[in-house]
Design a protein around this motif. Structure first.
Motif, mmCIF file in Angstrom:
data_model
loop_
_atom_site.group_PDB
_atom_site.id
_atom_site.type_symbol
_atom_site.label_atom_id
_atom_site.label_comp_id
_atom_site.label_asym_id
_atom_site.label_seq_id
_atom_site.Cartn_x
_atom_site.Cartn_y
_atom_site.Cartn_z
ATOM 1 N N ASP A 90 1.353 7.306 -1.601
ATOM 2 C CA ASP A 90 2.127 7.251 -2.846
ATOM 3 C C ASP A 90 1.313 6.729 -4.024
ATOM 4 O O ASP A 90 1.674 6.960 -5.179
ATOM 5 C CB ASP A 90 3.366 6.362 -2.662
ATOM 6 C CG ASP A 90 4.415 7.008 -1.771
ATOM 7 O OD1 ASP A 90 4.354 8.240 -1.577
ATOM 8 O OD2 ASP A 90 5.281 6.276 -1.255
ATOM 9 N N GLU A 91 0.232 6.008 -3.739
ATOM 10 C CA GLU A 91 -0.549 5.386 -4.802
ATOM 11 C C GLU A 91 -1.530 6.377 -5.420
ATOM 12 O O GLU A 91 -1.902 7.379 -4.807
ATOM 13 C CB GLU A 91 -1.291 4.165 -4.257
ATOM 14 C CG GLU A 91 -0.351 3.027 -3.876
ATOM 15 C CD GLU A 91 -1.039 1.936 -3.097
ATOM 16 O OE1 GLU A 91 -0.432 0.869 -2.925
ATOM 17 O OE2 GLU A 91 -2.180 2.153 -2.648
ATOM 18 N N GLY A 92 -1.956 6.064 -6.628
ATOM 19 C CA GLY A 92 -2.896 6.928 -7.324
ATOM 20 C C GLY A 92 -4.329 6.668 -6.907
ATOM 21 O O GLY A 92 -4.607 5.968 -5.933
ATOM 22 N N GLY A 93 -5.246 7.238 -7.678
ATOM 23 C CA GLY A 93 -6.659 7.064 -7.383
ATOM 24 C C GLY A 93 -7.207 8.204 -6.550
ATOM 25 O O GLY A 93 -6.499 9.145 -6.176
ATOM 26 N N SER A 94 -8.485 8.115 -6.256
ATOM 27 C CA SER A 94 -9.138 9.163 -5.476
ATOM 28 C C SER A 94 -8.710 9.100 -4.015
ATOM 29 O O SER A 94 -8.109 8.121 -3.558
ATOM 30 C CB SER A 94 -10.656 8.998 -5.565
ATOM 31 O OG SER A 94 -11.070 7.838 -4.841
ATOM 32 N N GLY A 95 -9.057 10.149 -3.284
ATOM 33 C CA GLY A 95 -8.750 10.162 -1.863
ATOM 34 C C GLY A 95 -9.443 9.037 -1.118
ATOM 35 O O GLY A 95 -8.857 8.423 -0.219
#
Length: 241
Positions: A90-95
């Motif tokens: 659910d959180e953002g950022g890169s994989g």
């Protein structure tokens, strides 16, 4: 005569005892996870009670056998793993960032502490089903990192599981242990970044991993000696945790 104040006192006492029982259960589970991770399934129940700071009678009133305690720990571990995976998805950022956050959380709660106990106790069907869902979430999380090329292309979800299992067994007796574990995990996470290549050996296979959890009934021995087995054990089967 029952007065409102007397009834309230009884209710307060009951709720107080329930709250204390809940706190003791959390202490027992945390202690059991640490003791089993460090000493294996042969660890004595007395060591768990001592680590938790409770009487051994408290432990036996809550769990009638070591098998039941292991099953409860397995269920709690999968629930924590699933929650950590969902948060990461659910959180953002890169994989890679999402994968790193998940792995840090999983290691912190020792989600892989029971790998060394594979096949030594029967896992209830509902726990096995929950575990399959967690494996699917992990595959999704890894695919995110592979898709944006922030995670190395030769890593598998089972590789991630093995890393978590290794770090879950790392000693945690001192602040120095915690510091060393976090440093080693940071080094490992950096090695998962995209651009690296050349892992040795064949890609690990879930089927081979799953087989280590089979035939628990036949392999169960010393840890439950002298204690009653879990109810309904004949309907349970062993699957990965």
């Amino acid at each position: 005569m029952n007065t409102p104040s007397a009834a309230g006192a009884r209710a307060g006492g009951r709720f107080g005892r329930q709250a204390e029982a809940g706190r003791n259960d959390l202490l027992v589970l945390a202690a059991a996870r640490a003791v089993f991770a460090e000493q294996g399934a042969e660890a004595p129940v007395s060591a768990i009670a001592e680590r938790a700071g409770v009487g051994i009678g408290t432990l036996y009133r809550r769990y009638g056998s070591k098998v039941q305690l292991l099953q409860r720990l397995c269920a709690v571990g999968i629930a924590q793993t699933t929650e950590a995976l969902r948060q990461a998805l659910d959180e953002g950022g890169s994989g890679w960032e999402a994968l790193a956050r998940y792995m840090a959380r999983a290691v912190e709660v020792r989600a892989g502490a029971f790998a060394s106990l594979a096949g030594t106790f029967p896992v209830p069907e509902e726990v096995a089903v929950a575990n399959e869902r967690a494996k699917g979430l992990l595959e999704r999380l890894l695919e995110r990192g592979l898709a944006d090329r922030t995670v190395r292309e030769d890593v598998t979800a089972l590789d991630i599981t093995h890393v978590i299992e290794l770090f879950s067994r790392y000693p945690r007796r001192t602040e120095e242990d915690d510091h060393a574990r976090r440093r080693m995990l940071a080094l490992t996470l950096d090695g998962l970044r995209g651009g690296h290549a050349g892992l040795p050996g064949p890609r690990p296979d879930w089927r081979e991993y799953d087989r280590t959890w089979d035939d628990a009934g036949a392999r169960w021995a010393g840890p439950g000696a002298g204690l009653p087995g879990p109810p309904g054990a004949e309907s349970q089967k062993s699957l990965p945790s």
